[in-house]
Structure formats: C-alpha cells, structure tokens
Design a protein around this motif. Structure first.
Motif, PDB file in Angstrom:
ATOM      1  N   GLU A  80      72.116  78.302  37.502  1.00 44.47           N
ATOM      2  CA  GLU A  80      71.661  79.459  36.723  1.00 44.47           C
ATOM      3  C   GLU A  80      72.874  80.212  36.194  1.00 44.47           C
ATOM      4  N   ARG A 114      77.700  94.155  28.915  1.00 44.42           N
ATOM      5  CA  ARG A 114      77.003  93.141  29.712  1.00 44.42           C
ATOM      6  C   ARG A 114      76.178  93.766  30.834  1.00 44.42           C
ATOM      7  N   GLU A 115      76.376  95.060  31.126  1.00 40.77           N
ATOM      8  CA  GLU A 115      75.505  95.749  32.074  1.00 40.77           C
ATOM      9  C   GLU A 115      74.217  96.230  31.407  1.00 40.77           C
ATOM     10  N   ASN A 152      66.661  90.575  28.660  1.00 43.76           N
ATOM     11  CA  ASN A 152      66.231  91.901  29.102  1.00 43.76           C
ATOM     12  C   ASN A 152      67.223  92.972  28.667  1.00 43.76           C
ATOM     13  N   GLU A 203      63.302  83.747  24.398  1.00 40.24           N
ATOM     14  CA  GLU A 203      62.917  83.251  25.718  1.00 40.24           C
ATOM     15  C   GLU A 203      62.256  81.878  25.611  1.00 40.24           C
ATOM     16  N   ASN A 210      68.470  96.535  30.099  1.00 42.06           N
ATOM     17  CA  ASN A 210      68.456  97.243  31.377  1.00 42.06           C
ATOM     18  C   ASN A 210      68.779  98.722  31.176  1.00 42.06           C
ATOM     19  N   SER A 269      65.329  84.302  30.298  1.00 45.93           N
ATOM     20  CA  SER A 269      64.924  85.696  30.075  1.00 45.93           C
ATOM     21  C   SER A 269      65.970  86.432  29.248  1.00 45.93           C
ATOM     22  N   LYS A 304      74.428  83.415  33.578  1.00 44.43           N
ATOM     23  CA  LYS A 304      74.222  84.644  32.816  1.00 44.43           C
ATOM     24  C   LYS A 304      75.152  84.616  31.611  1.00 44.43           C
ATOM     25  N   SER A 357      71.083  91.543  29.492  1.00 39.99           N
ATOM     26  CA  SER A 357      71.208  90.366  30.353  1.00 39.99           C
ATOM     27  C   SER A 357      70.434  89.208  29.721  1.00 39.99           C
ATOM     28  N   VAL A 358      71.152  88.120  29.459  1.00 39.52           N
ATOM     29  CA  VAL A 358      70.552  86.885  28.934  1.00 39.52           C
ATOM     30  C   VAL A 358      70.808  85.803  29.979  1.00 39.52           C
ATOM     31  N   ASP A 359      69.747  85.345  30.615  1.00 38.18           N
ATOM     32  CA  ASP A 359      69.848  84.353  31.688  1.00 38.18           C
ATOM     33  C   ASP A 359      69.425  82.991  31.178  1.00 38.18           C
ATOM     34  N   GLU A 388      76.990  86.319  28.868  1.00 41.99           N
ATOM     35  CA  GLU A 388      77.394  87.718  28.743  1.00 41.99           C
ATOM     36  C   GLU A 388      78.048  88.065  27.408  1.00 41.99           C
TER      37      GLU A 388
END
Length: 216
Positions: free
Chosen positions: A126, A150-151, A198, A109, A200, A196, A128, A154-156, A130
């Motif tokens: 922005e 990819r669900e 995360n 991050e 999920n 970020s 994502k 998550s790498v944004d 994947e």
C-alpha cells in the motif's frame, strides 16, 4: 613604393581623425592604426546614445494590491462553503492529478494506472502518493504551488501486479548500405489501483508536515 607609402599615410590620417572624434582625450601611437581600433573603449559611448526603439528599463519594485473588502468577503464565503462540503462529505467523487516517476496522471477512485520501469514496490504493498498537483470535485478545485500539502490531501494506492509489456520490435535499416538490425524487447510495468482520494480537514488551516518519509 611611393603609392604604398601614400596609401599608408592616408589610412593613418583617416584612422586618427575617426578615433579623435570618438574619444578625443585618448592618445595613440602614430604608426599602429590597427591597434588603435582594438584599444577603443566602447563602454564609454554606448551609454551616451540609446536607440529610440529600445524599451525603457523596467522597474522591479512590486506594487502591493490594495485591500478590497468585497473580494475578501467573497473569498471567505467560498472557503466556508468548501469546508462545509468537506465536513458533510457532500463533495461527490473527487479526482486528482498526481506526479509519479516523472509523469502526471489524472486519477479518480478505483482507477488503474501503469507505471513503466523497474519500480521497487511489490504486489500487495500500500502506497501513499504525496506529490498531488491538483484535487477537484464538481464544485471546486484545489491547485498546488506546485504541490498540495501532503497532510491536507491523501491519495492512497495499492500495487496489484508487476509484469512485462508486450513484445516491442525495433527495426533499423540503411538503404544501399547492407545494414539491417532487428531487436525485440519488453518493458517492466507496475499496475497501481487508486483506493481512495480524501481531503483531511479545512482547507484554510495551515498544517505542518511531520516526518521526512520518502515521497513516491
């Protein structure tokens, strides 16, 4: 002339003898020893003899591992512990290995990475990312085959700048040929900031991929 005739007959005799020993059932013409050698079917005697240092043909049947209750219990305990850390948000700072435009980047991050080439996204967009190959923390690591769902991960990122690289010099010379070339060029670069990373939900639950959005 007599010597030539004698040598031809001797060659015919030797050729006929050798061919008869290899394949005695085949019949050949009398005066064409060269064509006889071309007409030999080598597939017949190659299978009858096998060199001793050749390995035996492998068996392609898969052996299914036996069910080990002890190992299964350990695996369940590890998965439950990882899910507990994810639920309580005690994983610490996550890192990821992403695949982007033919290259792999290890990111965390707030990292900034430079993408070479003319890339469509504009500053402020922005994105994502994947194609995630790996995600890890201080206690565990999730490895994709070859990418993670990819669900689940998550790498944004956000595009912060599009610019050109420093001036690169390309000099070519050939000795004693009066050949010299000097070129200058710059490469397009796109700067990305990772906002970020995360995880999920639980890692052992199968998640369905919805939609067919573009994967950068």
């Amino acid at each position: 002339m007599a010597t030539l005739t004698t040598s031809t007959r001797l060659f015919n005799f030797v050729t006929n003898t050798c061919i008869k020993r290899i394949l005695p059932t085949l019949t050949y013409k009398k005066y064409y020893p060269v064509s006889k050698l071309w007409e030999i079917r080598v597939d017949g005697y190659r299978t009858r003899y096998k060199l001793p240092w050749f390995n035996s043909s492998s068996n392609y049947q898969e052996e299914m591992p036996e069910y080990d209750e002890k190992k299964e219990k350990i695996a369940v305990d590890v998965i439950n512990e990882i899910n507990k850390q994810i639920a309580t948000k005690s994983t610490g700072r996550l890192f990821a290995v992403i695949h982007l435009l033919g290259k792999q980047f290890k990111v965390t991050e707030s990292d900034i990475i430079a993408i070479e080439g003319n890339w469509p996204p504009q500053p402020g967009d922005e994105i994502k990312l994947e194609k995630v190959l790996l995600v890890g923390s201080k206690d565990f690591t999730l490895i994709g085959r070859p990418i993670l769902n990819r669900e689940l991960i998550s790498v944004d990122a956000i595009v912060i700048q599009k610019t050109l690289s420093h001036t690169i010099t390309n000099f070519k010379m050939k000795k004693r040929k009066q050949y010299k070339r000097l070129n200058f060029y710059r490469i397009h670069r796109t700067m990305l900031r990772i906002t970020s990373i995360n995880i999920n939900g639980d890692i052992d639950k199968k998640k369905e991929v919805e939609g067919l959005d573009r994967i950068y």
